[in-house]
Design a protein around this motif. Structure first.
Motif, PDB file in Angstrom:
ATOM      1  N   LYS A  70       0.862  -1.181   0.000  1.00  0.00           N
ATOM      2  CA  LYS A  70       0.000   0.000   0.000  1.00  0.00           C
ATOM      3  C   LYS A  70       0.894   1.226   0.000  1.00  0.00           C
ATOM      4  O   LYS A  70       1.650   1.443   0.940  1.00  0.00           O
ATOM      5  CB  LYS A  70      -0.918   0.020   1.225  1.00  0.00           C
ATOM      6  CG  LYS A  70      -2.066  -0.922   1.132  1.00  0.00           C
ATOM      7  CD  LYS A  70      -3.039  -0.676   2.260  1.00  0.00           C
ATOM      8  CE  LYS A  70      -4.251  -1.551   2.068  1.00  0.00           C
ATOM      9  NZ  LYS A  70      -5.245  -1.354   3.095  1.00  0.00           N
ATOM     10  N   PRO A  72       1.811   5.031   0.292  1.00  0.00           N
ATOM     11  CA  PRO A  72       1.341   6.339   0.739  1.00  0.00           C
ATOM     12  C   PRO A  72       1.690   7.399  -0.294  1.00  0.00           C
ATOM     13  O   PRO A  72       2.671   7.271  -1.023  1.00  0.00           O
ATOM     14  CB  PRO A  72       2.090   6.570   2.045  1.00  0.00           C
ATOM     15  CG  PRO A  72       3.311   5.741   1.924  1.00  0.00           C
ATOM     16  CD  PRO A  72       2.952   4.559   1.069  1.00  0.00           C
ATOM     17  N   CYS A  76       7.748   9.040   3.543  1.00  0.00           N
ATOM     18  CA  CYS A  76       7.578   8.278   4.773  1.00  0.00           C
ATOM     19  C   CYS A  76       8.929   8.150   5.470  1.00  0.00           C
ATOM     20  O   CYS A  76       9.878   7.641   4.880  1.00  0.00           O
ATOM     21  CB  CYS A  76       7.028   6.908   4.393  1.00  0.00           C
ATOM     22  SG  CYS A  76       6.851   5.766   5.748  1.00  0.00           S
ATOM     23  N   GLN A  99      -2.175   5.047  11.930  1.00  0.00           N
ATOM     24  CA  GLN A  99      -2.399   5.500  10.552  1.00  0.00           C
ATOM     25  C   GLN A  99      -1.615   4.685   9.536  1.00  0.00           C
ATOM     26  O   GLN A  99      -2.139   4.319   8.489  1.00  0.00           O
ATOM     27  CB  GLN A  99      -2.022   6.977  10.407  1.00  0.00           C
ATOM     28  CG  GLN A  99      -2.986   7.914  11.060  1.00  0.00           C
ATOM     29  CD  GLN A  99      -2.495   9.354  11.006  1.00  0.00           C
ATOM     30  OE1 GLN A  99      -1.463   9.657  10.434  1.00  0.00           O
ATOM     31  NE2 GLN A  99      -3.251  10.248  11.614  1.00  0.00           N
ATOM     32  N   ASN A 100      -0.337   4.441   9.804  1.00  0.00           N
ATOM     33  CA  ASN A 100       0.504   3.732   8.850  1.00  0.00           C
ATOM     34  C   ASN A 100       1.649   3.077   9.600  1.00  0.00           C
ATOM     35  O   ASN A 100       2.549   3.760  10.074  1.00  0.00           O
ATOM     36  CB  ASN A 100       1.036   4.709   7.790  1.00  0.00           C
ATOM     37  CG  ASN A 100       1.781   4.012   6.686  1.00  0.00           C
ATOM     38  OD1 ASN A 100       2.112   2.841   6.773  1.00  0.00           O
ATOM     39  ND2 ASN A 100       2.049   4.743   5.625  1.00  0.00           N
ATOM     40  N   GLN A 102       4.081   1.451   8.494  1.00  0.00           N
ATOM     41  CA  GLN A 102       5.352   1.473   7.783  1.00  0.00           C
ATOM     42  C   GLN A 102       6.119   2.768   8.020  1.00  0.00           C
ATOM     43  O   GLN A 102       7.291   2.842   7.700  1.00  0.00           O
ATOM     44  CB  GLN A 102       5.122   1.310   6.280  1.00  0.00           C
ATOM     45  CG  GLN A 102       4.501  -0.005   5.896  1.00  0.00           C
ATOM     46  CD  GLN A 102       4.142  -0.041   4.425  1.00  0.00           C
ATOM     47  OE1 GLN A 102       4.241   0.970   3.740  1.00  0.00           O
ATOM     48  NE2 GLN A 102       3.716  -1.189   3.951  1.00  0.00           N
ATOM     49  N   CYS A 103       5.441   3.787   8.553  1.00  0.00           N
ATOM     50  CA  CYS A 103       6.059   5.106   8.705  1.00  0.00           C
ATOM     51  C   CYS A 103       6.253   5.453  10.184  1.00  0.00           C
ATOM     52  O   CYS A 103       5.342   5.297  10.985  1.00  0.00           O
ATOM     53  CB  CYS A 103       5.187   6.192   8.078  1.00  0.00           C
ATOM     54  SG  CYS A 103       5.093   6.087   6.296  1.00  0.00           S
TER      55      CYS A 103
END
Length: 191
Positions: A70, A72, A76, A99-100, A102-103
């Motif tokens: 996915k 963004p 990030c 929210q995310n 990966q970040c």
């Protein structure tokens, strides 16, 4: 003259009592709202253990680098740290993690990519300047993430409860002063 003074005093007392009662009612409503919104977030927060984090690695991932996942639409920042004797992923706040995952840091303005990229680079540079900093970890042994800043910590709870407490105390003091004034004026009239 005496009757006009008594009438004015009664009107002033009534207005002061209404102000005090209104302040108490507003404080109670605010306590209810805070008790149903902020307090559950504070109680659910598992990030209670303050730790010392050592920076291991930072990386800014763009859309191109995240192919297959996915993606963004913003730069990030990904931060690895060593905390509580183990490797961990650093997140800016609880909301960033939600929210995310990966970040580590999500920029504030996502409208302009260049501004967001500059913001992320500034945060990365700040981490490189301070290689060792305080962070918050959970007491769970298998958790591999830590927070840089708690949104729902004791300080936030204290700040959100300060004004309703101030309002409640002020309202109760006004009501008490009106009652004391009334009783003193009755005692003075009896003499």
């Amino acid at each position: 003259m005496g009757k006009k003074l008594v009438m004015a005093q009664k009107r002033g007392e009534t207005r002061a009592l209404c102000l005090g009662v209104a302040m108490v009612v507003c404080a109670v409503i605010t306590y209810y709202i805070l008790g149903t919104t902020v307090l559950p977030l504070y109680q659910k927060s598992v990030w209670t253990q303050e730790s010392t984090c050592h920076l291991i690695e930072t990386n800014i991932m763009d859309q191109e680098e995240l192919d297959g996942k996915k993606v963004p639409q913003y730069p990030c920042l990904w931060v690895n740290v060593s905390a509580v004797g183990r490797w961990a992923m650093l997140y800016h706040t609880e909301d960033t993690r939600d929210q995310n995952q990966q970040c580590s840091y999500i920029p504030g303005s996502l409208d302009n990519y260049q501004v967001a990229r500059a913001d992320v680079e500034k945060v990365r540079d700040n981490f490189h300047e301070q290689q060792i900093f305080y962070c918050f970890s959970t007491t769970w042994g298998n958790e591999t993430s830590v927070l840089y800043r708690r949104l729902y910590g004791p300080r936030a709870l204290l700040f959100s409860l300060f004004w309703p407490t101030f309002l409640l105390t002020g309202g109760l003091l006004i009501i008490a002063m009106v009652k004391v004034n009334r009783s003193l004026s009755i005692l003075a009239a009896q003499k």
